[in-house]
Design an enzyme around this catalytic site. Sequence first.
Site, PDB file in Angstrom:
ATOM      1  N   CYS A 165      10.244  -9.359 -13.070  1.00 32.11           N
ATOM      2  CA  CYS A 165      11.176  -8.285 -13.696  1.00 32.11           C
ATOM      3  C   CYS A 165      10.667  -7.112 -13.553  1.00 32.11           C
ATOM      4  O   CYS A 165       9.486  -6.968 -13.981  1.00 32.11           O
ATOM      5  CB  CYS A 165      11.957  -8.726 -14.827  1.00 32.11           C
ATOM      6  N   ARG A 208       8.145  -6.184  -6.709  1.00 28.80           N
ATOM      7  CA  ARG A 208       7.926  -7.212  -7.723  1.00 28.80           C
ATOM      8  C   ARG A 208       8.890  -8.218  -7.690  1.00 28.80           C
ATOM      9  O   ARG A 208       8.648  -9.654  -8.050  1.00 28.80           O
ATOM     10  CB  ARG A 208       8.027  -6.595  -9.254  1.00 28.80           C
ATOM     11  N   TRP A 217      14.657 -11.265 -12.212  1.00 30.32           N
ATOM     12  CA  TRP A 217      14.334 -12.663 -11.597  1.00 30.32           C
ATOM     13  C   TRP A 217      15.006 -13.778 -12.328  1.00 30.32           C
ATOM     14  O   TRP A 217      14.628 -13.564 -13.537  1.00 30.32           O
ATOM     15  CB  TRP A 217      12.920 -12.958 -11.312  1.00 30.32           C
ATOM     16  N   ASN A 237      11.756  -9.027 -20.065  1.00 35.50           N
ATOM     17  CA  ASN A 237      11.059  -9.512 -19.022  1.00 35.50           C
ATOM     18  C   ASN A 237      10.152 -10.794 -19.749  1.00 35.50           C
ATOM     19  O   ASN A 237       9.515 -10.253 -20.944  1.00 35.50           O
ATOM     20  CB  ASN A 237       9.865  -8.461 -18.296  1.00 35.50           C
ATOM     21  N   GLY A 238      10.373 -12.013 -19.226  1.00 33.16           N
ATOM     22  CA  GLY A 238       9.568 -12.981 -19.718  1.00 33.16           C
ATOM     23  C   GLY A 238      10.458 -14.306 -20.092  1.00 33.16           C
ATOM     24  O   GLY A 238      11.496 -14.243 -19.307  1.00 33.16           O
ATOM     25  N   GLU A 258     -12.632 -25.178  -8.374  1.00 32.52           N
ATOM     26  CA  GLU A 258     -12.170 -23.913  -8.112  1.00 32.52           C
ATOM     27  C   GLU A 258     -12.941 -22.749  -8.988  1.00 32.52           C
ATOM     28  O   GLU A 258     -13.379 -21.559  -8.628  1.00 32.52           O
ATOM     29  CB  GLU A 258     -10.932 -23.831  -8.656  1.00 32.52           C
ATOM     30  N   LYS A 317     -14.740 -19.509  -7.054  1.00 35.19           N
ATOM     31  CA  LYS A 317     -14.752 -18.202  -7.736  1.00 35.19           C
ATOM     32  C   LYS A 317     -15.879 -17.471  -8.238  1.00 35.19           C
ATOM     33  O   LYS A 317     -16.217 -16.353  -7.850  1.00 35.19           O
ATOM     34  CB  LYS A 317     -13.911 -18.187  -9.123  1.00 35.19           C
ATOM     35  N   GLU A 341     -17.671 -16.911  -4.778  1.00 35.65           N
ATOM     36  CA  GLU A 341     -17.270 -15.831  -4.102  1.00 35.65           C
ATOM     37  C   GLU A 341     -17.565 -14.331  -4.485  1.00 35.65           C
ATOM     38  O   GLU A 341     -17.571 -13.500  -3.557  1.00 35.65           O
ATOM     39  CB  GLU A 341     -15.668 -15.769  -4.117  1.00 35.65           C
ATOM     40  N   HIS A 367     -25.064 -39.786  -9.973  1.00 37.85           N
ATOM     41  CA  HIS A 367     -25.227 -40.218  -8.788  1.00 37.85           C
ATOM     42  C   HIS A 367     -25.707 -39.255  -7.707  1.00 37.85           C
ATOM     43  O   HIS A 367     -25.552 -39.045  -6.607  1.00 37.85           O
ATOM     44  CB  HIS A 367     -23.619 -40.510  -7.989  1.00 37.85           C
ATOM     45  N   LYS A 371      -9.067 -11.259   2.980  1.00 36.64           N
ATOM     46  CA  LYS A 371      -8.095 -11.993   2.113  1.00 36.64           C
ATOM     47  C   LYS A 371      -7.477 -12.662   2.906  1.00 36.64           C
ATOM     48  O   LYS A 371      -6.965 -13.732   2.371  1.00 36.64           O
ATOM     49  CB  LYS A 371      -7.209 -10.720   1.427  1.00 36.64           C
TER      50      LYS A 371
END
Length: 607
Positions: A2, A27, A74, A98-99, A479, A483, A486, A502, A602
């Site tokens: 929003c 947005r 939204w 918003n939220g 992940e 990160k 990267e 192991h 990207k």
Amino acid sequence: MCGIVGIVGHMPVAPLIVDALKRLEYRGYDSAGVATVEGGRLARRRAEGKLVNLERRLEDEPLGGLIGIGHTRWATHGVPNEVNAHPHFSDDVAIVHNGIIENFAELRDELTADGFTFTSQTDTEVVAHLVARELRNGAAPQDAVFAALKRLRGAFALAIMFREDEDLIVGARNGPPLAIGHGEGEMYLGSDAIALAPFTDAITYLEDGDWVVLRRSGVEMFDMSGEPVERKRQQSVGTSLLVDKGNHRHFMEKEIHEQPEVISHTLAHYLDFAGGGVKAFETPFDFKKIDRLAVSACGTAYLAGLIGKYWLERYARLPVDIDIASEFRYREVPLSDASAALFVSQSGETADTLASLRYCRAQGVPIGAIVNVRDSTIARESNGIFPTLAGPEIGVASTKAFTCQLSIFAALAVRAGIERGTLSEEQARHLVRALSEAPRYAAQALRLEERVEQIARELSQVRHVLYLGRDTSFPLAMEGALKLKEISYIHAEGYAAGELKHGPIALIDEHMPVIVIAPHDRIFDKTVSNMQEVAARGGRIILLTDEVGAAKTSLGDIETIVMPTVPEFISPIVYALPIQILAYHTAVAMGTDVDQPRNLAKSVTVE
């Protein structure tokens, strides 16, 4: 996501607000509205759909007034229509929001009992009525807002205006961004500096828990204890661009901090928070009729798919095969008439993922895609898409797109569980309730940044790091390692904690930090056993857990990041934030190019 705009000015503000809202169109939104005060009268114009519809409405029914608030919405609670569009009114109060107000149902029942009538399906309306009730009881406007804020639970940004004061807008931030624009004899409020660029480049970014009183003469800022606070006033740069970094050093940092907001909007696209169920969104396949789902993606999107596999198999009892797209495209996967395929890509242009999609299409199976770009190639070539509402993601290392992908997988698991009869209505409602709390918990996780940054400075001195986790925390460990690799160029690996003995245990010594992701859940004790193995070999442990997990861990040399206690279902979404923050601050300490790390792009559009 929003958009909010507020102006206390010296010329008619409605056209200015609409122009500012146009700068927030990136947005995403499904309705829009503007409200002003003129001559002691509140008036508004609202319209479903794009801003052009609102502009037509204003041409037919102009709004005067030198003070106003505007909004692009939204839909979260309630369908996208004019009745649910913002601003919302209650007595002498106008509000945009918003939220998500998590305790709106409880507050709605309380306010209804007090005689307030609700005209929309939104959670926002409870805030308007709360403020109006305080005004009825004799409170001054800013005191009425402060009292109402203390009743709210959730993530929110607010702008509130009053019929009897044409020189006052009160704003508040708890999660979604909000910025103050400083002018000469006028003041502005906006979701980001982009919206305010035509008016001013003097910007103050609010912090979580701030609430502000705007008048033409200036702004007063307070925290949630009511104490005055000061925030840095700065010159906004690059506001002519579509997206700027705001008060953040890097786009990645900004995108990490946008997650409470974008998670809420993504979830609200698929879930009915008011009713505690799943919305009737279109799917390219029937969960009742398929007996196997093939998922394929690359990089971070692949790891989101791994977590989704746990959820879909656990809650919907739907077998899931998941492959890295560069392997899937050459593996000649056998697919049956009862199979379906799902592809995950932020850009929707990833070459290997697209090739895998085309293989499945040639096999005649129904194809769905989780994408952030609705007009991308993958979106166009799928039978149906599940859009993430992350907004533009500029940083190469994916952050908010990842948690939005997780949000969709979680919603799909609930939807599939209902359709396949593996979740009762009560179980589904319980899971939806947990998901509705994810934005608030994500905002709480962001408040741990100072603690995480301390650990990151130490982490920047090492060359190798091991990440461990079990169940959904295993893909999250991978992940976290990805990160760190990267953007800091530190070698890192993510392992299932049970695999430690192991092989990886051979690497453990005093120079090898081991980051353990272990919310206190049904398998927490198993993970503690693995930590004991590390401690016995002199390894340095960094533990991400909650208060109960921290209390139950009695190891010696251990650094703990104490997370909020969250429902097990949503822990991967919430725990993703500190592992992103850890990688970010490690990279900053090492001086690497955070937003554009070497050798990476990207969108990978070549094989």
